[in-house]
Design a protein around this motif. Structure first.
Motif, mmCIF file in Angstrom:
data_model
loop_
_atom_site.group_PDB
_atom_site.id
_atom_site.type_symbol
_atom_site.label_atom_id
_atom_site.label_comp_id
_atom_site.label_asym_id
_atom_site.label_seq_id
_atom_site.Cartn_x
_atom_site.Cartn_y
_atom_site.Cartn_z
ATOM 1 N N VAL A 23 -1.824 -0.285 -14.549
ATOM 2 C CA VAL A 23 -1.404 -1.630 -14.211
ATOM 3 C C VAL A 23 -0.356 -1.611 -13.101
ATOM 4 C CG1 VAL A 23 0.415 -1.811 -15.982
ATOM 5 C CG2 VAL A 23 -0.830 -3.852 -15.282
ATOM 6 N N SER A 24 -0.413 -2.642 -12.246
ATOM 7 C CA SER A 24 0.587 -2.830 -11.183
ATOM 8 C C SER A 24 1.711 -3.709 -11.708
ATOM 9 C CB SER A 24 -0.021 -3.559 -9.982
ATOM 10 O OG SER A 24 -0.940 -2.773 -9.305
ATOM 11 N N ALA A 25 2.752 -3.830 -10.906
ATOM 12 C CA ALA A 25 3.868 -4.724 -11.253
ATOM 13 C C ALA A 25 3.395 -6.174 -11.177
ATOM 14 C CB ALA A 25 5.024 -4.488 -10.297
ATOM 15 N N MET A 26 4.008 -7.024 -11.984
ATOM 16 C CA MET A 26 3.601 -8.432 -12.045
ATOM 17 C C MET A 26 3.807 -9.151 -10.710
ATOM 18 S SD MET A 26 5.371 -9.388 -15.692
ATOM 19 C CE MET A 26 4.894 -11.124 -15.691
ATOM 20 N N THR B 253 6.571 -8.794 -7.818
ATOM 21 C CA THR B 253 7.755 -8.062 -8.286
ATOM 22 C C THR B 253 8.218 -6.974 -7.318
ATOM 23 O OG1 THR B 253 7.090 -8.436 -10.565
ATOM 24 C CG2 THR B 253 8.683 -6.685 -10.196
ATOM 25 N N THR B 254 7.279 -6.188 -6.796
ATOM 26 C CA THR B 254 7.680 -5.083 -5.911
ATOM 27 C C THR B 254 8.372 -5.618 -4.656
ATOM 28 O OG1 THR B 254 5.770 -3.880 -6.755
ATOM 29 C CG2 THR B 254 6.854 -2.937 -4.836
ATOM 30 N N ASP B 255 7.846 -6.719 -4.109
ATOM 31 C CA ASP B 255 8.493 -7.329 -2.936
ATOM 32 C C ASP B 255 9.877 -7.854 -3.313
ATOM 33 O OD1 ASP B 255 6.372 -6.967 -1.134
ATOM 34 O OD2 ASP B 255 5.327 -8.697 -1.967
ATOM 35 N N GLY C 273 9.175 -2.073 -11.974
ATOM 36 C CA GLY C 273 8.212 -3.175 -11.946
ATOM 37 C C GLY C 273 7.004 -2.891 -12.827
ATOM 38 N N GLU C 274 6.447 -1.710 -12.701
ATOM 39 C CA GLU C 274 5.248 -1.334 -13.466
ATOM 40 C C GLU C 274 5.582 -1.105 -14.949
ATOM 41 O OE1 GLU C 274 5.360 -0.799 -10.241
ATOM 42 O OE2 GLU C 274 3.326 -1.264 -9.570
ATOM 43 N N ARG C 275 6.824 -0.736 -15.238
ATOM 44 C CA ARG C 275 7.200 -0.552 -16.656
ATOM 45 C C ARG C 275 7.214 -1.882 -17.381
ATOM 46 N NH1 ARG C 275 11.137 4.505 -17.377
ATOM 47 N NH2 ARG C 275 11.185 3.760 -19.512
ATOM 48 N N GLY D 19 1.161 2.176 -12.860
ATOM 49 C CA GLY D 19 0.594 2.636 -11.594
ATOM 50 C C GLY D 19 1.670 3.023 -10.602
ATOM 51 N N PHE D 20 1.231 3.682 -9.508
ATOM 52 C CA PHE D 20 2.061 3.794 -8.294
ATOM 53 C C PHE D 20 3.232 4.755 -8.427
ATOM 54 C CE2 PHE D 20 5.856 1.135 -6.764
ATOM 55 C CZ PHE D 20 5.768 1.374 -5.397
ATOM 56 N N GLN D 21 3.289 5.514 -9.535
ATOM 57 C CA GLN D 21 4.461 6.367 -9.739
ATOM 58 C C GLN D 21 4.088 7.691 -10.379
ATOM 59 O OE1 GLN D 21 6.588 5.158 -13.582
ATOM 60 N NE2 GLN D 21 5.908 3.190 -12.776
ATOM 61 N N GLY E 183 3.699 4.958 -2.484
ATOM 62 C CA GLY E 183 3.473 4.084 -1.333
ATOM 63 C C GLY E 183 2.833 2.788 -1.792
ATOM 64 N N ARG E 184 3.058 1.709 -1.020
ATOM 65 C CA ARG E 184 2.578 0.393 -1.417
ATOM 66 C C ARG E 184 1.064 0.405 -1.669
ATOM 67 N NH1 ARG E 184 5.992 -3.900 -1.038
ATOM 68 N NH2 ARG E 184 4.512 -4.627 -2.599
ATOM 69 N N GLY E 185 0.681 -0.252 -2.743
ATOM 70 C CA GLY E 185 -0.743 -0.282 -3.100
ATOM 71 C C GLY E 185 -1.196 0.963 -3.859
ATOM 72 N N GLY E 186 -0.244 1.829 -4.238
ATOM 73 C CA GLY E 186 -0.588 3.130 -4.799
ATOM 74 C C GLY E 186 -1.187 3.136 -6.198
ATOM 75 N N SER E 187 -1.160 1.999 -6.890
ATOM 76 C CA SER E 187 -1.730 1.990 -8.248
ATOM 77 C C SER E 187 -3.223 2.307 -8.251
ATOM 78 C CB SER E 187 -1.525 0.624 -8.911
ATOM 79 O OG SER E 187 -0.163 0.381 -9.072
ATOM 80 N N ASP E 188 -3.910 1.929 -7.181
ATOM 81 C CA ASP E 188 -5.335 2.260 -7.076
ATOM 82 C C ASP E 188 -5.508 3.776 -7.159
ATOM 83 O OD1 ASP E 188 -5.713 -0.423 -6.494
ATOM 84 O OD2 ASP E 188 -5.970 -0.113 -4.336
HETATM 85 N N1 ASP Z 1 3.326 -2.533 -7.227
HETATM 86 C C1 ASP Z 1 3.060 -1.677 -6.091
HETATM 87 C C2 ASP Z 1 2.892 -2.512 -4.840
HETATM 88 O O1 ASP Z 1 3.047 -3.715 -4.890
HETATM 89 C C3 ASP Z 1 1.887 -0.791 -6.317
HETATM 90 C C4 ASP Z 1 0.549 -1.480 -6.445
HETATM 91 O O2 ASP Z 1 0.493 -2.666 -6.749
HETATM 92 O O3 ASP Z 1 -0.462 -0.823 -6.251
HETATM 93 O O4 ASP Z 1 2.652 -1.979 -3.802
#
Ligand code: ASP
Ligand code: MG
Length: 439
Positions: free
Chosen positions: A40-43, A46-48, A73-75, A135-137, A150-155
């Motif tokens: 799961v990603s942050a809600m 949240t990351t921004d 955020g992801e926690r 995700g992402f960590q 890095g941004r988008g890393g949860s994928d």
């Molecule tokens: N939360 C992180 C981001 O916004 C990771 C992700 O969503 O993949 O980049």
């Protein structure tokens, strides 16, 4: 019965309502008889928001602490999601990236996954639980510090877990109904792509398409993990990212409810898969470089030593009278300052005249495996862009891609024109953007 890894993006879990909706979907998969691992990603944003908060405290947050902050955020989302699943009567346990065995390199903010040791996740599944992973960590193998990918890393977390656990499929749930022939926010008539090969998807991700993290596609290709991109807001059939044999295997494992994407895709066989765009690059021109052996090597060695990734490079023919030439290249905007500083230091040794910096550019790319065997693709692309009144500043190509750099204000028009020129428009609007800002 299969093993399914599902990843839910930030806009799918933006609020309590979204978390409950996603929990339903996860429980349905579990009840269909599958083992389920969820990333799961942050809600929402949240990351921004955490990034903005850090900026308010200091312009240059120490990278270790910045990663600590962002991973929070992801926690939040993982714990809430586990609670929502428990409320539906299933056992769910959440794990940080480190607990899930995601081992990375040590560069904060852009760590790479080295290995995944999912012992605890496996154990949770054996106990009949649903495992939820942040995700992402991950955790650095040598420094033992918490890192982000890095941004988008949860994928990438999702695909890496899927690979290490031998999952049948990695489902990526997002806020659009799959991969489209262009960003539906710019081209409302963009068409859903039923199946796309790893190499075409890699080019799209590298050319600014934000639907999938670039490294996640690299990982999927290396380990033959089929990715199924779908919306968490609908039950539409989405897009398969995989080569045909890989999709076939996933379908045979009966882990999908969708019709045969190969039949669906192969009915059409377009030459072009889609048009991507990117507004995150800048252009630097080194003016008046003496036309001598080794100058380009010197310039690009300097940039490489500063760990800057260069994208396109254009060198003009040198003027006969001056014996000098201009070299332009594009690079990520975030590295612009660093690149200018590094190049300024070698002004006298290289002997160039001046440096120009332009971050009002955008890149538009045409991608399709069919261009290998169909002549005239580039000509048609350039023609469409010129008819849209947009000037081309730089060009680069690969076997299955043509990219141009244009003025930032011309990006939308160039994307729409190229999309139209290659007959990619759908007859009825099928692209729905359910949420998110596309940021
Ligand atoms: N939360 C992180 C981001 O916004 C990771 C992700 O969503 O993949 O980049
Ligand atoms: Mg994403």
């Amino acid at each position: 019965m299969g093993l399914v890894v599902q990843k839910y993006g930030g806009s799918s879990v933006a609020d309590a309502q979204g978390i409950k909706r996603v929990a339903q979907r996860i429980v349905a998969t579990k009840k269909a008889g599958h083992d389920v691992v969820v990333v799961v990603s942050a809600m929402g944003d949240t990351t921004d928001e955490l990034t903005d908060l850090a900026q308010q405290v200091t312009p240059l947050p120490p990278p270790r602490e910045f990663d600590m902050l962002l991973t929070a955020g992801e926690r939040i989302s993982m714990a809430l999601l586990a609670m929502a699943i428990a409320q539906l009567g299933q056992v769910a346990k959440s794990y940080t990236g480190s607990q899930a065995g995601v081992l990375t390199t040590s560069q904060h903010g852009r760590a790479k996954i080295i290995d995944v040791t999912p012992g605890r996740i496996r154990q949770a599944l054996d106990e009949g639980a649903i495992a939820i992973v942040a995700g992402f960590q991950g955790v650095s193998q040598d420094t033992k510090e918490i890192t982000t990918l890095g941004r988008g890393g949860s994928d990438t977390t999702a695909v890496a877990l899927a690979a290490s656990m031998g999952a049948d499929v990695c489902e990526i749930y997002t806020d659009v109904d799959g991969v489209f022939t262009a960003d539906p926010r710019i081209v409302p008539t963009a068409r859903r792509i039923p199946r796309i090969s790893y190499s075409e998807m890699l080019e799209m991700a590298a050319c600014g398409s934000k639907i999938l993290h670039l490294r996640c596609v690299e990982y999927a290709r290396r380990y033959h993990i089929p990715i199924h991109v779908r919306s968490s807001f609908s039950t539409k059939i989405g897009t398969w990212v995989a080569d045909p044999e890989v999709v076939e295997t996933a379908r045979r494992a009966h882990v999908t409810d969708t019709p045969d994407p190969i039949e669906e895709a192969e009915m059409e066989q377009p030459i072009i898969s889609g048009v991507s765009h990117d507004r995150t690059e800048a252009k630097i021109t080194v003016v008046g470089v003496p036309d001598k052996v080794g100058e380009a090597a010197h310039i690009f060695r300097t940039l490489a030593d500063a760990e800057i990734n260069i994208d396109m490079i254009v060198q003009n023919v040198s003027g006969v009278a001056t014996g000098r030439t201009d070299i332009s290249f594009s690079l990520p905007r975030v590295d612009g300052q660093q690149a200018m500083t590094s190049l300024a230091k070698i002004k006298d040794t290289v002997g160039y005249e001046q440096l120009l910096y332009d971050d009002r550019i955008g890149k538009v790319s045409l991608i399709g495996a069919g261009m290998r065997t169909n002549p005239g693709v580039a000509a048609r692309f350039f023609q469409a862009i010129s008819e849209a009144g947009v000037n081309i500043e730089m060009i680069s190509t690969s076997e299955i891609r043509v990219s141009v750099v244009v003025d930032e204000d011309g990006v939308d028009a160039a994307v729409a024109a190229a999309h139209h020129a290659f007959d990619l428009d759908a007859t009825e609007v099928e692209a729905v953007v359910y949420g998110g800002t596309g940021r």
